[in-house]
Write a protein that holds these residues in place. Sequence first.
Motif, PDB file in Angstrom:
ATOM      1  N   LYS A 153       1.112  -1.205   0.013  1.00  0.00           N
ATOM      2  CA  LYS A 153       0.017   0.027  -0.035  1.00  0.00           C
ATOM      3  C   LYS A 153       0.827   1.107   0.003  1.00  0.00           C
ATOM      4  CE  LYS A 153      -4.222  -1.894   2.318  1.00  0.00           C
ATOM      5  NZ  LYS A 153      -5.073  -1.685   3.417  1.00  0.00           N
ATOM      6  N   ALA A 154       0.321   2.385  -0.597  1.00  0.00           N
ATOM      7  CA  ALA A 154       1.050   3.689  -0.561  1.00  0.00           C
ATOM      8  C   ALA A 154       1.118   4.161   0.915  1.00  0.00           C
ATOM      9  CB  ALA A 154       0.342   4.514  -1.523  1.00  0.00           C
ATOM     10  N   SER A 155       2.331   4.037   1.540  1.00  0.00           N
ATOM     11  CA  SER A 155       2.318   4.429   3.111  1.00  0.00           C
ATOM     12  C   SER A 155       2.707   6.157   2.632  1.00  0.00           C
ATOM     13  CB  SER A 155       3.677   3.929   3.552  1.00  0.00           C
ATOM     14  OG  SER A 155       5.110   4.075   2.868  1.00  0.00           O
ATOM     15  N   PRO A 156       2.747   6.854   4.014  1.00  0.00           N
ATOM     16  CA  PRO A 156       3.264   8.112   3.760  1.00  0.00           C
ATOM     17  C   PRO A 156       4.311   8.321   3.238  1.00  0.00           C
ATOM     18  CG  PRO A 156       1.810   7.917   6.066  1.00  0.00           C
ATOM     19  CD  PRO A 156       2.224   6.319   5.349  1.00  0.00           C
ATOM     20  N   ARG A 157       5.518   7.452   3.743  1.00  0.00           N
ATOM     21  CA  ARG A 157       6.816   7.370   3.074  1.00  0.00           C
ATOM     22  C   ARG A 157       6.836   7.302   1.604  1.00  0.00           C
ATOM     23  NH1 ARG A 157      10.376   5.546   8.175  1.00  0.00           N
ATOM     24  NH2 ARG A 157      11.135   7.450   9.047  1.00  0.00           N
ATOM     25  N   LEU A 158       6.330   6.573   1.160  1.00  0.00           N
ATOM     26  CA  LEU A 158       6.276   6.264  -0.379  1.00  0.00           C
ATOM     27  C   LEU A 158       5.453   7.374  -0.960  1.00  0.00           C
ATOM     28  CD1 LEU A 158       5.433   2.318  -0.681  1.00  0.00           C
ATOM     29  CD2 LEU A 158       7.563   3.683  -1.072  1.00  0.00           C
ATOM     30  N   LYS A 159       4.504   7.910  -0.153  1.00  0.00           N
ATOM     31  CA  LYS A 159       3.946   9.198  -0.700  1.00  0.00           C
ATOM     32  C   LYS A 159       4.727  10.300  -0.942  1.00  0.00           C
ATOM     33  CE  LYS A 159      -0.917   7.701  -0.064  1.00  0.00           C
ATOM     34  NZ  LYS A 159      -1.971   8.280   0.782  1.00  0.00           N
ATOM     35  N   SER A 160       5.514  10.391   0.210  1.00  0.00           N
ATOM     36  CA  SER A 160       6.409  11.680   0.250  1.00  0.00           C
ATOM     37  C   SER A 160       7.699  11.390  -0.806  1.00  0.00           C
ATOM     38  CB  SER A 160       7.304  11.694   1.499  1.00  0.00           C
ATOM     39  OG  SER A 160       6.178  11.912   2.647  1.00  0.00           O
ATOM     40  N   LEU A 161       7.949  10.231  -1.096  1.00  0.00           N
ATOM     41  CA  LEU A 161       9.060   9.934  -2.334  1.00  0.00           C
ATOM     42  C   LEU A 161       8.406  10.285  -3.538  1.00  0.00           C
ATOM     43  CD1 LEU A 161      11.851   8.589  -2.768  1.00  0.00           C
ATOM     44  CD2 LEU A 161      10.736   6.364  -2.906  1.00  0.00           C
ATOM     45  N   ALA A 162       7.404   9.926  -4.020  1.00  0.00           N
ATOM     46  CA  ALA A 162       6.615  10.476  -5.119  1.00  0.00           C
ATOM     47  C   ALA A 162       6.382  11.829  -5.027  1.00  0.00           C
ATOM     48  CB  ALA A 162       5.291   9.522  -5.191  1.00  0.00           C
ATOM     49  N   ASP A 163       6.116  12.495  -4.067  1.00  0.00           N
ATOM     50  CA  ASP A 163       5.991  13.943  -4.165  1.00  0.00           C
ATOM     51  C   ASP A 163       6.955  14.760  -4.374  1.00  0.00           C
ATOM     52  OD1 ASP A 163       3.083  13.736  -3.827  1.00  0.00           O
ATOM     53  OD2 ASP A 163       3.094  14.020  -1.756  1.00  0.00           O
ATOM     54  N   ALA A 164       8.210  14.383  -3.662  1.00  0.00           N
ATOM     55  CA  ALA A 164       9.531  15.105  -3.669  1.00  0.00           C
ATOM     56  C   ALA A 164      10.232  14.742  -4.642  1.00  0.00           C
ATOM     57  CB  ALA A 164       9.928  15.469  -2.073  1.00  0.00           C
ATOM     58  N   ARG A 165      10.185  13.466  -4.909  1.00  0.00           N
ATOM     59  CA  ARG A 165      11.315  12.787  -5.636  1.00  0.00           C
ATOM     60  C   ARG A 165      12.153  12.412  -5.006  1.00  0.00           C
ATOM     61  NH1 ARG A 165       9.627  11.484 -10.662  1.00  0.00           N
ATOM     62  NH2 ARG A 165      11.828  10.953 -11.433  1.00  0.00           N
ATOM     63  N   ALA A 166      12.646  12.765  -3.666  1.00  0.00           N
ATOM     64  CA  ALA A 166      13.302  12.434  -2.880  1.00  0.00           C
ATOM     65  C   ALA A 166      13.114  12.122  -1.367  1.00  0.00           C
ATOM     66  CB  ALA A 166      14.452  13.488  -2.834  1.00  0.00           C
ATOM     67  N   LEU A 167      13.733  11.444  -0.757  1.00  0.00           N
ATOM     68  CA  LEU A 167      13.479  10.896   0.762  1.00  0.00           C
ATOM     69  C   LEU A 167      14.552  10.999   1.691  1.00  0.00           C
ATOM     70  CD1 LEU A 167      10.847  10.330   2.607  1.00  0.00           C
ATOM     71  CD2 LEU A 167      11.492   8.032   1.970  1.00  0.00           C
ATOM     72  N   THR A 168      14.657  11.613   2.591  1.00  0.00           N
ATOM     73  CA  THR A 168      15.784  11.418   3.612  1.00  0.00           C
ATOM     74  C   THR A 168      15.231  10.701   4.994  1.00  0.00           C
ATOM     75  OG1 THR A 168      17.013  13.349   2.529  1.00  0.00           O
ATOM     76  CG2 THR A 168      17.596  12.621   4.911  1.00  0.00           C
ATOM     77  N   ILE A 169      15.839   9.757   5.247  1.00  0.00           N
ATOM     78  CA  ILE A 169      15.328   9.006   6.482  1.00  0.00           C
ATOM     79  C   ILE A 169      16.682   9.085   7.621  1.00  0.00           C
ATOM     80  CG2 ILE A 169      14.610   6.900   7.565  1.00  0.00           C
ATOM     81  CD1 ILE A 169      13.580   6.047   4.701  1.00  0.00           C
ATOM     82  N   LEU A 170      16.649   9.676   8.579  1.00  0.00           N
ATOM     83  CA  LEU A 170      17.633  10.068   9.655  1.00  0.00           C
ATOM     84  C   LEU A 170      17.507   8.939  10.829  1.00  0.00           C
ATOM     85  CD1 LEU A 170      17.584  13.753   9.792  1.00  0.00           C
ATOM     86  CD2 LEU A 170      18.642  12.298   8.363  1.00  0.00           C
ATOM     87  N   ALA A 171      18.683   8.770  11.481  1.00  0.00           N
ATOM     88  CA  ALA A 171      18.722   7.729  12.487  1.00  0.00           C
ATOM     89  C   ALA A 171      17.744   8.462  13.746  1.00  0.00           C
ATOM     90  CB  ALA A 171      20.065   7.585  12.961  1.00  0.00           C
ATOM     91  N   SER A 172      17.638   9.494  13.744  1.00  0.00           N
ATOM     92  CA  SER A 172      16.623  10.331  14.561  1.00  0.00           C
ATOM     93  C   SER A 172      15.213   9.912  14.257  1.00  0.00           C
ATOM     94  CB  SER A 172      16.788  11.623  14.856  1.00  0.00           C
ATOM     95  OG  SER A 172      16.697  12.268  13.429  1.00  0.00           O
ATOM     96  N   ASP A 173      14.859   9.346  13.356  1.00  0.00           N
ATOM     97  CA  ASP A 173      13.362   9.109  12.993  1.00  0.00           C
ATOM     98  C   ASP A 173      13.008   7.940  13.579  1.00  0.00           C
ATOM     99  OD1 ASP A 173      13.384  11.070  10.983  1.00  0.00           O
ATOM    100  OD2 ASP A 173      13.742   9.763   9.265  1.00  0.00           O
ATOM    101  N   ARG A 174      11.682   8.107  14.469  1.00  0.00           N
ATOM    102  CA  ARG A 174      11.199   7.340  15.304  1.00  0.00           C
ATOM    103  C   ARG A 174      10.519   6.084  14.485  1.00  0.00           C
ATOM    104  NH1 ARG A 174       9.176  10.857  20.457  1.00  0.00           N
ATOM    105  NH2 ARG A 174      11.166  11.791  20.891  1.00  0.00           N
ATOM    106  N   THR A 175       9.821   6.401  13.503  1.00  0.00           N
ATOM    107  CA  THR A 175       9.271   5.587  12.707  1.00  0.00           C
ATOM    108  C   THR A 175      10.050   4.357  12.085  1.00  0.00           C
ATOM    109  OG1 THR A 175       7.378   7.168  12.321  1.00  0.00           O
ATOM    110  CG2 THR A 175       7.411   5.003  11.085  1.00  0.00           C
ATOM    111  N   ARG A 176       9.855   3.152  12.315  1.00  0.00           N
ATOM    112  CA  ARG A 176      10.717   2.169  11.896  1.00  0.00           C
ATOM    113  C   ARG A 176      10.003   1.734  10.406  1.00  0.00           C
ATOM    114  NH1 ARG A 176      10.778  -3.472  12.144  1.00  0.00           N
ATOM    115  NH2 ARG A 176      12.756  -4.145  12.324  1.00  0.00           N
ATOM    116  N   MET A 177      10.918   1.594   9.753  1.00  0.00           N
ATOM    117  CA  MET A 177      10.700   0.956   8.194  1.00  0.00           C
ATOM    118  C   MET A 177      10.267  -0.438   8.288  1.00  0.00           C
ATOM    119  SD  MET A 177      12.606   3.245   5.596  1.00  0.00           S
ATOM    120  CE  MET A 177      11.511   2.772   4.127  1.00  0.00           C
ATOM    121  N   SER A 178       9.395  -0.970   7.813  1.00  0.00           N
ATOM    122  CA  SER A 178       8.984  -2.464   7.900  1.00  0.00           C
ATOM    123  C   SER A 178       9.977  -3.175   6.604  1.00  0.00           C
ATOM    124  CB  SER A 178       7.377  -2.641   7.448  1.00  0.00           C
ATOM    125  OG  SER A 178       7.555  -2.332   5.992  1.00  0.00           O
TER     126      SER A 178
END
Length: 383
Positions: free
Chosen positions: A335-360
């Motif tokens: 499914k289109a998760s918020p992170r995938l949607k952000s990737l499509a919107d901005a065509r870039a995505l930065t995931i930092l160590a401080s991000d609390r949401t764990r990627m499945s």
Amino acid sequence: MRSYWQKKPLLVRQAFKDIRPPVSSAELKRMARRDDVESRLIWREDDQWQMQTGPFARLPMQRESDWTLLVQSIDLHNDAAARLMHRFNFIPAARLDDLMASIATEGGGVGPHFDSYDVFLIQARGRRRWKFGQQKDLSLVPDLPLKILASFQPREDVVLEPGDMLYLPPHAAHDGISLSNDCMTLSVGFRAPQASTLAQGMLEAAAEQIAARSGAGSGLYADPPLPGPDFTSHYKDPSQSATAHAGEIPVQLIDATLEAIGKVRFDRKLASRYLGCWLTEPHPLAVFEPPADAESVVQTIFERKGRGHWEVDRRTRMLYESSHFYINGELAPLKASPRLKSLADARALTILASDRTRMSEDILELLAQWYEDGWLHYQPLDT
């Protein structure tokens, strides 16, 4: 968007202040020599319009006047061009088509014409004089290799300097003439499919869904099949009586055919599948380049749990609708998760160590696969 989009032209002085062309004139000429690049050469000879399509072994000299070279879809071949095109992300990406570049010597142009789609004309180098206006008479001069307006009636006359931009809505008549030998104009074009294209596409998607649900195959729009009626039953006519007119099509068979087609669901789910797959299908000339160090980078991706900087490859097309996510002609298995949607919107995505949401693990595997396919790029970060 509220005041001008698809309504009336707009001139924006210094929309791109201190603009640096994403490609040089020399690079455009080299592109025009390649058979994997769409290009056209337009000039006037004895007061007659002439056009030739590439690739070109030879191009006119810079000192020769009245010629224009147009190179289509330079965003497929140059990262800077792709970034410039995606600065127009205030318009849905589903409508965005490509970035075309043209170079012209003094007097060069393509004649008075109109486009069936919106266009932003950005002056990247040199100067170009534009005459434009909205007119009802859009008849064309017959028997020409170009679509030239038979009666051009401009209302505006402006000169664009480097950094200036002119927006024109569909069917706005316009004519641009180069005022210098170093003229370069960038054109951001948009998709405007005809109603017939949309209708035929929906019928094709419905046909593939029927075939998939009846076990007769699949296709671009049928993997996986959408829920729907059963089409595996066979025609029956136990009440058919003996006939003296063997050549006549039975009324019952006509009714059964109409009943079968009436079961087809032309709904939002089918429209989403059709548009998502069709609009993200890569350009025919797009060639993806899988990374040479894929194995070690994929290991890093999983070790860092995806933390780092992700970028969408310039040739990748990516859209979403509700919970459905589409990339390069395919429906994503997740499914289109918020992170995938952000990737499509901005065509870039930065995931930092401080991000609390764990990627499945499922999303990590999907991103890693897209990286291996050359659809995404990944750069690990220290923080």
